[in-house]
Write an enzyme that holds these catalytic residues in place. Structure first.
Site, PDB file in Angstrom:
ATOM      1  N   VAL A  76       1.056  -1.688   0.352  1.00 24.76           N
ATOM      2  CA  VAL A  76       0.216  -0.021   0.213  1.00 24.76           C
ATOM      3  C   VAL A  76       0.758   1.148   0.139  1.00 24.76           C
ATOM      4  CG1 VAL A  76      -1.912   1.428   1.512  1.00 24.76           C
ATOM      5  CG2 VAL A  76      -1.491  -1.623   1.374  1.00 24.76           C
ATOM      6  N   SER A  77       0.590   2.278  -1.094  1.00 20.93           N
ATOM      7  CA  SER A  77       1.180   3.221  -1.660  1.00 20.93           C
ATOM      8  C   SER A  77       1.559   4.086  -0.247  1.00 20.93           C
ATOM      9  CB  SER A  77       1.634   3.625  -2.624  1.00 20.93           C
ATOM     10  OG  SER A  77       1.561   2.676  -3.515  1.00 20.93           O
TER      11      SER A  77
END
Length: 407
Positions: A76-77
């Site tokens: 998840v950036s």
């Protein structure tokens, strides 16, 4: 207050603080984007975060899946980067949006913004990723997102065209231009010569005109679009060299070069501790096809290599030797800020020549390019006639040709 109620209240408080940070730092610029970040529970999509506070750090990635070598292949950036990409794509209500690379969280943010009159399609090649993305999207109230399991080279074709495309994996090539409506925007972390820049492309006829190149890092593309870089692990894995076009890396010779005598050269060029110099890598990529990167594992003790930066440190790499950017602290002048001098360390039988080349690239960048705007980027179809830049380079790929042109 029950434990669940307390956790929900804590998450809401941390979410609001994260949004406040993103607004103050300029990553969130529109109220509808702020509202999306306030509405979507990031902890649902990143249960691997060690704490609730970590889940809502504006700067941190949540790594969710690893390969057999321990490297992240899904994540998840960081919220700052997700916000920047959404703003750059100018996503708004009613749009049809494609996301390449599914984690679920970004798709939920997009779903909040496009609303009931829009539609979000998210694609990933890994069934493990799409299964959990679909599950988390339903749990968070975003079951209307279409989750597709398949190779992103073609899996989204039946759903286009799109008003915006956001690619959330490092892509060596960009085959999605055909799915983009005229005048629509695509944000893609494009990889060239081991450099990654998140570039916003706007469709203009058959070409894509680039805007706002941003330094970033993403997990690499899998499937047909994968383009593994050549790699040499040295010092029992503590040091890693990567280069796009393999010069026939001889790991044994490179390992020997690392432990042997090195050449060093200092340039007299300095940089403040918080001063960016990311256009240096772009200039070296323009001037030298031997550009790669050197990485040092921060968890390992190794005094043999001293790269200037932990991430994205430029190096010139040949079969049996390499030279890389170094820094050393120098006395402050003028404004009193701590400053560092650029230098080069060289290893291998041709270390003197490699060191001189990289030294000269730094000098040219400092004299001609450092204080001027960085290069412009344009993507053309692979079979198009690409104008030759006076100063720049053309990177040929399978589907496209990337033109990097300096003013």
């Amino acid at each position: 207050m029950t434990a669940d109620t307390h956790r929900t209240a804590s998450a809401a408080r941390l979410r609001a603080a994260m949004v406040d940070t993103l607004r103050k730092q300029g990553w969130i610029r529109r109220p509808e984007v702020a509202a999306a970040f306030l509405a979507v529970p990031r902890e649902v999509f990143g249960p691997e975060a060690p704490t609730l506070e970590a889940a809502y750090s504006a700067d941190d990635v949540i790594r969710t899946r690893f390969n057999d070598r321990g490297r992240a292949i899904s994540s998840v950036s960081a919220p700052w980067l997700q916000a920047d990409m959404i703003e750059a794509a100018r996503v708004r209500e009613g749009m049809r949006v494609l996301e390449v690379g599914s984690g679920g969280y970004n798709a939920a943010l997009l779903d909040e913004i496009v609303g009931e009159t829009g539609h979000v399609v998210t694609v990933d090649i890994d069934p493990w990723v799409t299964e959990r993305a679909g599950r988390f999207l339903a749990q968070s109230g975003h079951a209307g997102v279409t989750v597709v399991t398949g190779d992103a080279e073609h899996a989204a074709d039946p759903y286009g065209p799109f008003d915006a495309i956001l690619v959330t994996v490092g892509a060596w090539d960009c085959p999605w231009g055909r799915l983009l409506a005229q005048g629509a925007r695509m944000v893609v972390p494009l990889v060239f010569s081991t450099i990654t820049r998140s570039i916003t492309f706007v469709r203009d006829g058959d070409r894509l005109v680039g805007e706002n190149p941003t330094v970033c890092g993403f997990v690499p593309m899998q499937g047909a679009g994968a383009h593994p870089e050549a790699e040499a692990l040295l010092a029992d894995g503590a040091v890693r060299l990567t280069i796009e076009d393999d010069p026939g890396l001889d790991v044994a010779e490179l390992d020997k070069a690392l432990t042997a005598a090195r050449t060093e050269s200092w340039t007299g060029i300095t940089v403040a501790g918080n001063e960016p110099f990311d256009t240096l890598n772009l200039w070296i990529a323009t001037a030298d096809t031997a550009l790669g990167q050197i990485w040092k594992d921060p968890a390992r003790t190794c005094d043999l290599a001293e790269p200037a930066t932990r991430w994205h440190c430029p190096a010139l790499i040949e079969r049996d030797g390499f030279a890389y950017l170094a820094l050393r602290e120098v006395p402050p002048v003028g404004d009193g800020r701590i400053r560092f001098e650029f230098g080069v360390y060289g290893h291998g039988p041709h270390r003197t020549e490699l060191t001189r080349r990289l030294h000269d690239h730094i000098q040219t960048w400092n004299h001609d390019r450092r204080r001027r705007p960085g290069p412009a980027f344009t993507l053309y179809p692979a079979d198009a006639r690409v104008p030759t830049p006076a100063v720049g380079r053309i990177f040929l790929k399978r589907h496209t040709a990337l033109l990097m042109r300096w003013a």
